[in-house]
Structure formats: C-alpha cells, structure tokens
Enzyme design. Structure first.
Site, PDB file in Angstrom:
ATOM      1  N   ASP A 440       0.877  -1.165   0.000  1.00  0.00           N
ATOM      2  CA  ASP A 440       0.000   0.000   0.000  1.00  0.00           C
ATOM      3  C   ASP A 440       0.922   1.224   0.000  1.00  0.00           C
ATOM      4  OD1 ASP A 440      -2.335   1.625   0.398  1.00  0.00           O
ATOM      5  OD2 ASP A 440      -1.704   1.806   2.490  1.00  0.00           O
ATOM      6  N   ASP A 640      -6.938  -1.888   4.188  1.00  0.00           N
ATOM      7  CA  ASP A 640      -5.990  -2.914   3.748  1.00  0.00           C
ATOM      8  C   ASP A 640      -6.308  -4.294   4.320  1.00  0.00           C
ATOM      9  OD1 ASP A 640      -4.492  -1.024   2.336  1.00  0.00           O
ATOM     10  OD2 ASP A 640      -3.346  -0.488   4.118  1.00  0.00           O
TER      11      ASP A 640
END
Length: 751
Positions: A440, A640
C-alpha cells in the site's frame, strides 16, 4: 434478524494451553496429539517439543484444561493447565535431569571400570577373578545397574511401557526394550546360567547402565541448549519494571506495575523503564524503544505522544496517563504473539509427523529382524542381542522431533528483537517463497502523516471557506487525509460550521450535511459518480497530482467549491527497503487508492515495477490475484485488511490500525519498511536451518541404523556397541539444537 452466515458464539473455538513434561521425541508429540484429538470436543491439537507446550482448540463447554491435562497425564506424561511460566517447569526438568545424570553416573562408574577396565587392562580382570570372583562381581554389578534402572532410569520405563501398552511406541519405548533386553539377558547369565549355552554366558550390565547415563547426559545438554532458545521471550518478559511511581489523591506512591490501573497518572524519572502504555501529559524527553522496535535512535516524546511499556526513558522527566495495562499493553501482546508463533507448526512439519508416526514401530520391527538374522547367520545369541539393542538405541527420533520447533522458536524470538512479529509461525515457511511484495502507499511507503499543501477555491469562491467546509465534514473521519485537512484548518484558526449526518464512503471520501446543503469531500471518482462538474479545477488537479500531491475535491449542493492538495512524503528508509527486497529476488508492486498521477509520482522514482492506482478497498484483493505467483502484501489501514487476509502472507505496519494488524501474519512493530526485507531474510535463513536439521536427523538414522545392525561386519567392519549408539543419539539431538541457535545472529537491525 441475525445473519445466518455468522457462526454462533457457542460454536466458536477456544484455545487451551497445556504444559507437558516428559515429551522427548517426535513420536511423543504425535501420541499426545492423537490422544487429545480423539476427544469429541477437541477441534485440533498441536504439541511443540521445543516449548513442551500443547495448544488445543476446543468447542466451548465441551472440554476443560483440567480434563485434558488429566488425559495426557494418564498416558505417562506430566501435564497441567498453562497457569505458570513454562520456563519454571523447564528449569525444574533440567535440574532433575542433572541430578539423575550424576546419580546414574556414580552408580555406573564401578561397573564400567570393572568390565571395560578388564578388557583394556587384563591384569585387572585376573585380580577380580582371584579376589572376589567373577560370580560375585556379576552379582554386585546386577545390584548397581538395577539401582540405575529403578532410579534415574525409571523415567524411561514408566512412559515407555505405557506407550507400548497403548500400541504407540516412542523413544522411551526403544530405550526400555533395549536396556531391559541387555539387563534381562545379563540376569539370566548371572543367576540361571544353565539356561544359556556355555559360549553365550556373558553379561552386558555396563551396556544397560551406560546407555541410561549417556541418554540422560544427552537430554541434559539438550535441555541446557534448548533453554537458550527462549532467551528472547525472557528478555521481553524482563522489560517491564517491578514498580512504578503513581500519583493518587495528590500523593506519589510506589506501586507494583501489575497494580497500575487505566487512567492512573504515572511519573517517569530519567533512566527508568516505562511500566505500562500511556499518553504523555507533561514533560519532554527521548525514549529508547530499540528493545521493542529494533530502532537504534531514541524517539522524542512530549505532551500527546504515546509511550510504550518496557521502553527506557532518557534524561528528561515525563508524566503520562496509563491507557493500556496488564495483558492489553503492547509488550504483553508482543510476548503473546511470539509464544503463539513458537507453538505453531509449519507445513513442512506435517511431512515429518507422517514419517515419525511409523518410524518407531518400523525400528522395533527392524531390531527384531536384526536379532533373527544374527541368530541365523551370526555366531550366537550374545552378538544378536548386542546388534538388536544397538538398533533400538541409535534410532531414537529425538533429532527429528526437535528439527523444526527449535528453529521456529529461535527465529521468532530473534525476529521480535528486530521489531518483526510473526503472529503465525506458518508465515516463516510461506514468506521465503514469495514472488511479489505488494505495498500500500500511504503509511507504508510514505510517512503516513500527510500535510495540507494547497487550497484552491473554485472561481468566485474563498479558500478559507472551502477548507473550513472540508474540515467540518472530515471531523468524523480517522483517515490520514482527513487528519491533514483538520490540522490545516486548525493551523489557520478557522471556525468550522456544524455538520450532521456524517457518512464515510470507503474508497471514495465522505459526505455530511452542512449549512443546509449536502457536502461531499473526496476523490475525483466520488465527484464523477455524483455528476459534479470538475472542469474548473481539473487542470490544477492534474498538475498537483504530477507533483505527488493527492487532490481532494470539495462540493456543496451539487456544485464544485474547491480543491485541496495533500502531500505525504516518502519514508527515508523506503528506497533501501526496496533495494534489499530486489536483492532477495522479489518483484515490487504498489496498490493504492490514490490518483494514478500521484501513484506514479511516488512509485516511478522508486523504480516500482507495477503500479495499480485508483483501486477501491475490495479491488485490492483482485489486484493481488492479478500479480500471479505467491504474493505478500504490506499495508497499515482498515482498508488494507481484506488484502492482508487474502495475500499469501499479510504484513502489517505496527503503527497502523488494530484491524490491519489482526488480519496479518507478520507485524512490523516500528513501521519501518526495511522490516519486510528483515522478515524475508529471517524466513529464508530459518527454512535453510530447518532443512539442515532434517537432513542431519534423517541422514543420521539412515546411515547409522545399518551400521548398528551389523551391515559392515561381513566386510570386516565394526559392530556398533549399544554404548556408542547411545552417545551418537545424544550428540545428534544436541547438534540440531545448537544449529538452530545460530539463528540468534540472523537479520540486521535498522540503522
């Protein structure tokens, strides 16, 4: 109405931990697991030879720790509920082994000197025959060796015979049968010699006794070496101070750390360890957090900052409010995670378990065939007995049982010292084979502390009004971009309008009612979905995105009112982290919800091979699958969590959310992305170490069992004696543990 897809609380499994003394080999752990799994309320059971612990998953209300401990005890082991520190039990076990070894050695020494001394120095043999006589010598030997077998050797017979009765022979069964055969044969030769041919009247008392001494010595050395595998856990446990200074009712009191309550005001003097987690109220100092995060540089702390239990204060005094105490502190959770990982089994261990389940019965059958072959083709019964006992003793699968768990134990402890937590031991094996490391962006490759850089109102608008409106809406959001917007408004001293009906729109932005109209704050895709015309600021948004800044649009009553830009600088450690990962053979990807221009501005200079931008939270899972091969994902936010759970290995930034950490197999405590490379290096070193251990364990048995059986005798080679077999068996276990201890030097601490 309840969601039928969710499990009932009554069916959710619970975990019971048992401390089990007496497990000595892979067959022991397999036997304990099979007995526990046979219980109707037990879902799974995993016994760890290195930690002497068993983790049992049970259905609530079906089994208790006391019942399961009694069940394990009934098959010859000493089990109890995990209420005490297992290291205390292991220390007691090591002390008992040391005592038994010395007693057995003292009783065996005269027997060994009489028998072996007579072979090495014939006059000694003649002197014994002329003084007390051979028969008296044998009688005295039978008494001394009987004391060895009934005293220090009793531990083998209790469990070994129990295992034989249950049809699940283990290492103790091999020792029991081997020493009993040697001792029993010698008793017949001593007290009923007429039952044996004249040529076979010999005694093997020294073999039975020396076998016990050498195996006890091997276990003592193994226990000493194994005790060093838990040093990381012990060091972590010792980080919390015994007492702390707490302010209650205006009085300063010295109280035990365990007695601190949430909300207590704690005074921290220079040089003291932090007792519990908290938030600084007053004072400034630098705190050494290296023992938890692996970071060498002390971290500045002031009002509003968090302090973590176990860290060391510098030269300043701090006052902080306790926020997490007891089992809720970061230190307690770290210890729990490491212990959980150390108790787990790697997939490779399943293959070892299948082999060892049949290994001992196969060895006993091979020993019987060896005796039969020597009786048919050899010189006689005595030689057949020696060969059979040697096969039984040398084949004990101690090294097989220790090969995997000792490496896991040392590696996970070392990882914790380096700021990397393996929450599940399986990740140690899975991580070393990954093809892609997908990151990420925000809070992972970047600092995660974005700051407002630009406020551009739409034509005819005011910058402060645009920012105040956006900050009011984002007051209900915990997203890092929302925090940056609120901080920017605070810095300008803006008064914010009242808002109602706040709603976060994951992957898009947020909305609320303000000043009598619906206000939208978010990415361009949110505005496009709501049919908001962006043409007035589209060029500016593209320009800012190309500079690596995230554009955030603000709309009110269906009309664009302004554009905000937020920048999140790349971490100083990111380039080094990615370089190390490439050196390890990994390909790098970045999967982010940010605009494509922003993602390219960050990922391009870093040389990231594949960049997936403008990805919604649910789309990250699909993006991972599209990479192909084995994938590890690194993230820190709630968004996430699905990707962390779906990846082959999920790696969470420890400074992120609890949801992300809970979904990951690996946690980087400090948030340093270099920890990903450290985790990968440890994984590769650990698996190489395990393969070395298994190669030694299986190779040792494959090579020496035929020698013990006498395969070299027809070619003029030696026949391995039971005493040498016992020594070789002990050495193999100590080798495996010592090899695993090399992992204590693995990995690199961040600079």
């Amino acid at each position: 109405m309840a969601d039928a897809s969710l499990p009932s609380p009554d069916t959710l499994p619970g975990t019971i931990r048992l401390n089990v003394a007496g497990m000595t080999c892979a067959s022991c752990t397999g036997r304990v697991e099979r007995v526990l799994k046979a219980r109707p309320g037990v879902i799974s059971a995993s016994a760890n030879l290195a930690t002497r612990r068993v983790h049992v998953n049970v259905l609530p209300g079906h089994e208790t720790a006391e019942e399961l401990a009694a069940l394990v005890t009934s098959i010859g082991y000493e089990a109890r509920a995990d209420e005490t520190n297992p290291e205390v039990d292991q220390a007691k076990e090591a002390a008992q082994l040391r005592q038994d070894t010395w007693i057995a050695a003292a009783l065996t020494l005269p027997v060994f000197l009489v028998e072996m001394g007579g072979h090495l120095y014939p006059p000694l043999h003649h002197w014994i025959a002329a003084s007390i006589g051979q028969q008296t010598s044998w009688v005295l030997q039978s008494v001394l060796v009987g004391l060895v077998l009934l005293g220090p050797g009793r531990r083998f017979y209790g469990r070994g015979l129990s295992a034989l009765r249950h049809g699940a022979p283990d290492m103790d069964s091999l020792v029991t049968v081997g020493t009993a055969a040697a001792y029993g044969y010698s008793l017949v030769a001593t007290y009923a010699p007429g039952l044996l041919p004249a040529t076979a009247r010999a005694v093997y008392y020294e073999a039975a006794a020396v076998i016990v001494v050498l195996i006890l010595l091997g276990r003592m050395l193994e226990a000493r070496a194994r005790g060093r595998t838990g040093e990381a856990i012990r060091h972590l446990s010792e980080l919390r101070p015994e007492t702390a200074t707490v302010e209650r009712d205006g009085t300063l009191l010295s109280v035990p750390s365990a007695a601190i309550l949430p909300g207590d005001i704690v005074r921290l003097h220079p040089g003291e360890r932090v007792a519990v987690d908290g938030e600084v109220l007053d004072g400034e100092s630098h705190v050494d957090e290296s023992m938890l995060t692996g970071e060498a540089a002390p971290v500045a702390k002031g009002p509003g900052d968090r302090v973590t239990g176990g860290t060391v204060n510098g030269t300043g005094a701090l006052t902080f409010r306790a926020t997490h105490v007891g089992a809720e502190t970061v230190l307690a959770r770290i210890i729990d995670m490491v212990e959980e990982a150390q108790g787990s089994k790697l997939p490779i261990q399943a293959q070892v378990d299948k082999v060892t389940r049949w290994f001992v019965p196969a060895v006993m059958a091979l020993a019987a065939l060896t005796v039969l072959a020597w009786l048919v083709f050899g010189p006689g019964l005595a030689e057949a007995l020696v060969a059979g006992v040697s096969v039984l003793i040398i084949a004990c699968p101690c090294a097989m049982g220790l090969a995997t768990p000792t490496s896991i134990m040392v590696a996970t402890g070392r990882a914790a010292e380096l700021g990397v937590l393996f929450r599940r031991g399986e990740a140690l094996q899975t991580l070393q084979g990954v093809d892609w490391i997908a990151f990420d962006k925000t809070g992972t490759l970047t600092e995660g502390r974005p700051a407002l850089t630009d406020v551009l109102p739409a034509p005819g608008g005011e910058a402060d009004e645009t920012l105040a409106l956006a900050a009011a809406v984002e007051g209900g959001s915990e997203h890092p971009l929302a925090t940056a917007i609120r901080a920017g408004a605070t810095a300008r001293g803006l008064a914010l309008p009242q808002v109602t009906g706040f709603r976060a729109i994951p992957g898009f932005g947020a909305e609320a009612q303000a000043m009598g109209a619906r206000v939208l704050v978010g990415a361009a895709r949110l505005m496009t979905r709501e049919r908001i015309d962006l043409s007035g600021l589209a060029v500016d948004a593209d320009r800012l995105a190309a500079q690596g800044r995230t554009p955030v649009f603000v709309a009110q009553a269906g009309r664009l009112v302004g554009l905000l830009a937020i920048a999140d600088p790349v971490r100083a450690e990111t380039a080094e982290a990615l370089s190390r990962l490439r050196d390890l053979g990994c390909k790098i990807a970045m999967i982010t919800g940010d605009a494509r221009a922003v993602a390219q501005a960050v990922g391009g200079p870093l040389g990231i091979e594949r960049i997936e931008a403008e990805v919604l939270p649910g789309g990250k899972v699909e993006a991972l699958r599209a990479l192909g091969g084995r994938v590890a994902f690194v993230g820190d936010g709630i968004n996430d969590a699905p990707a962390l759970a779906a990846a082959d290995v999920g790696i969470a930034i420890g400074t992120g959310t609890d949801v992300a950490i809970g979904a990951a197999e690996v946690v980087l405590i400090s948030g340093d992305p270099r920890g990903v490379a450290t985790a990968l290096e440890l994984s590769e070193r650990t698996m190489a170490n395990i393969r070395q251990n298994l190669a030694w364990a299986f190779g040792y048995n494959a090579a020496l069992i035929p020698v013990a059986a006498g395969a070299l005798v027809p070619f003029g080679g030696p026949q391995l004696s039971p005493m040498l077999a016992a020594a070789a068996m002990g050495i193999s276990s100590v080798f495996v543990v010592t090899n695993a201890l090399r992992l204590r030097r693995a990995g690199r601490k961040p600079a």
